[in-house]
Each structure stands twice: as C-alpha cells, then as structure tokens.
Enzyme design. Structure first.
Site, PDB file in Angstrom:
ATOM      1  CE  LYS A  73      71.390  32.621  24.508  1.00 23.84           C
ATOM      2  NZ  LYS A  73      71.788  33.712  23.410  1.00 23.84           N
ATOM      3  NE  ARG A  80      71.067  38.693  28.465  1.00 25.61           N
ATOM      4  CZ  ARG A  80      70.012  37.687  28.327  1.00 25.61           C
ATOM      5  NH1 ARG A  80      70.592  36.613  28.078  1.00 25.61           N
ATOM      6  NH2 ARG A  80      68.847  37.712  28.990  1.00 25.61           N
TER       7      ARG A  80
END
Ligand code: 8Y7
Length: 280
Positions: A222, A256
């Site tokens: 991210k 995840r």
C-alpha cells in the site's frame, strides 16, 4: 468462533490465515493489468495456493484511490469464470471482493464462500443479499468514496472512530439476519487515511478486538509504505511482510497480501515464536 464456515469450506482462524489477492481488473494499481486475462489470473491463483494461501480474494472492481466504478455486468464477466474454475480445481475457501448485491449472489452461486466488501454492506440491497447467502462477510471501514477518499481525510480520533463505524455496521448486519459468527472486521488501511492515521490504526489494531469479530488487515504494497519509505509499488515486498507480521502481532487473524510465499514463511516463524492460539 475460531472456524469460519465458508459455504462448506473451513477457514481455521485459531491461527493467522493468509488471503491471497487476485485482481481480475485491467487497472489494478500494483498488478498493472498483467493479470487481466482469465488464464493469467488462474495461473496466478494456482501459484498463490501452491505458496500456501489459506484463501483467495477475487476482485473485478478496482478500489484504488481515484478509481472509477465498474458496471455489474463487467465485474461479473471478470470474476465469475475465475471463481468457477478455481472452485472446481481447489478445496480452499474463495472470497469475492465486491460491494454489489448482484455480484455477491452470482459469485456465491459460482462457488465463492466469503464476501469481502470494502463498503461494509452499505450499497442498496447488500445487507439483504449477504443475509440470504449465509456466507461470512468482511465489513471494512472507509472514509468517503474511492474516487475522493485520499483528498483530505480528517479524524478526531482515528481508532475510536473506526471502532464506532465497525460497531454500527456489525449491528446493521446482525439486524439484517447475518449471524455474528459470520462477521469479520477490517480497519481499511489506506481507505481515506493519511500515513499518520494508518500508523495509529496499526499500533492500536488490538483495540478492535473489543468488537468480538476476527480482524482482517490489508497492508500489502500500500501507498503508506511509499509515503513512509519512498519506495515504488514493485519495491514494497519486505515492508509488506513486516507490516503483515505487525498486524498479526497486534491481533489480526487474516492478512490480505499479494506476496503469499514470503508472508507464509514469515508467519511460519511467527507461529513458532508464539505457539499459543492467540500469540500470548
Ligand atoms: C483492502 C481490501 C483492497 C483491505 C479488505 C489494495 C479490496 C486495495 N484493500 N479489502 N481491498 N481490506 N478487506 O491495495 O485493506 O489491495 S483494494
């Protein structure tokens, strides 16, 4: 509560589990359309399963900051064939990453056993669809909408506000008839949050355990890593593995991730350090 029944397939959450990310989108920010073709998506899933993924999260709508929405028909064309083939080939639980009730219904009919909804069942008809389908659901926090969410996210107290939001969504889901044992929560790292907000949420992650639902955390590749270290997306592997371990250490039960093999290996070591069921 430690085993989720994902449409007849078991997900054991007495130990941390790894959810492999399968994007079947032409514009996903970290895979850049490489896995656009069905065949490539399936090959990528096979590779993640071989690397030890406990489940695969299949998404046909990009939720990257600034992304525009995808019509249901297109989302269905992307994800359904992949779900059908993987369901026939492997026994592990399959998750569908969607907010649309019609996609939830078709995906579960095709073999998905878990709904991952970044909008926490707030779309019209989503609560009803999820209740009817009787599979576990992940409710994620997001401030704003993907198109604008990174413009100027503001919180008075980010951990408390995310907790309050998830408490409200858990209640809405249960009021709609979804059993508490089928609900998973997620603070939504990067969804309407600055780097400082994400760091505070990660440090305070364990506080979400007061809600009584297993925590899922998505930190892989991210932009918070980019903001913290200055690395582009293809250089975020090591930091992603570190963040997955920190999330588990701070109470997450599902991580995840894009890089399943390295994460599984790091978690194997973590489990040896912390052989107890909750890492104490
Ligand atoms: C998350 C997610 C994405 C997350 C859950 C990305 C679909 C952006 N992030 N679902 N989806 N949690 N539950 O970087 O953090 O993968 S998309």
């Amino acid at each position: 509560m430690t085993v989720l029944d994902c449409g007849g397939r078991r997900l054991d959450l007495s130990r941390p589990a790894v959810m492999g990310i399968l994007n079947v989108t032409p514009d996903s920010f970290s895979d850049g359309g490489v896995f656009l073709s069905r065949e490539n998506a399936i090959a990528h899933a096979r590779q993640m399963i071989e690397a030890g993924a406990d489940m695969i999260d299949i998404g046909g709508e990009s939720t990257r900051p600034g992304a525009s929405s995808v019509p249901a028909q297109e989302e269905l064309e992307r994800v359904l064939p992949v779900i059908e083939i993987l369901h026939g080939e492997f026994p592990l639980p399959l998750s569908v990453d969607t907010s649309k009730p019609e996609v939830m219904r078709a995906a579960v009919a095709a073999g998905a056993g878990f709904i991952n909804d970044v909008r926490a069942l707030r779309e019209v008809g989503a609560l009803e669809a999820a209740a009817e389908l009787q599979v576990p659901v992940c409710l994620m926090h997001m401030q704003g909408e993907p198109r604008m969410m990174q413009e100027n996210p503001v919180y008075r107290e980010v951990v408390a506000e995310v907790t309050d939001f998830l408490r409200v969504r858990l209640k809405a889901a249960q009021d709609a008839g979804i059993a508490a044992e089928r609900l998973v929560i997620d603070p939504g790292f990067g969804f309407g949050k600055t780097l400082a907000h994400n760091l505070e949420l990660l440090r305070g992650l364990d506080k979400l355990n007061c809600l009584g639902a297993p925590i899922l955390a998505g930190l892989s590749r991210k932009s918070m890593i980019g903001h913290a270290l200055g690395y582009p997306v293809h250089r975020r592997l090591h930091a992603s593995v570190a963040l997955a371990i920190l999330a588990v250490q701070n109470g997450a039960r599902i991580v995840r991730v894009h890089d399943v093999g390295p994460t599984v290996e790091a978690l194997r070591m973590w489990k040896i350090v912390y052989p107890g069921s909750r890492g104490e």
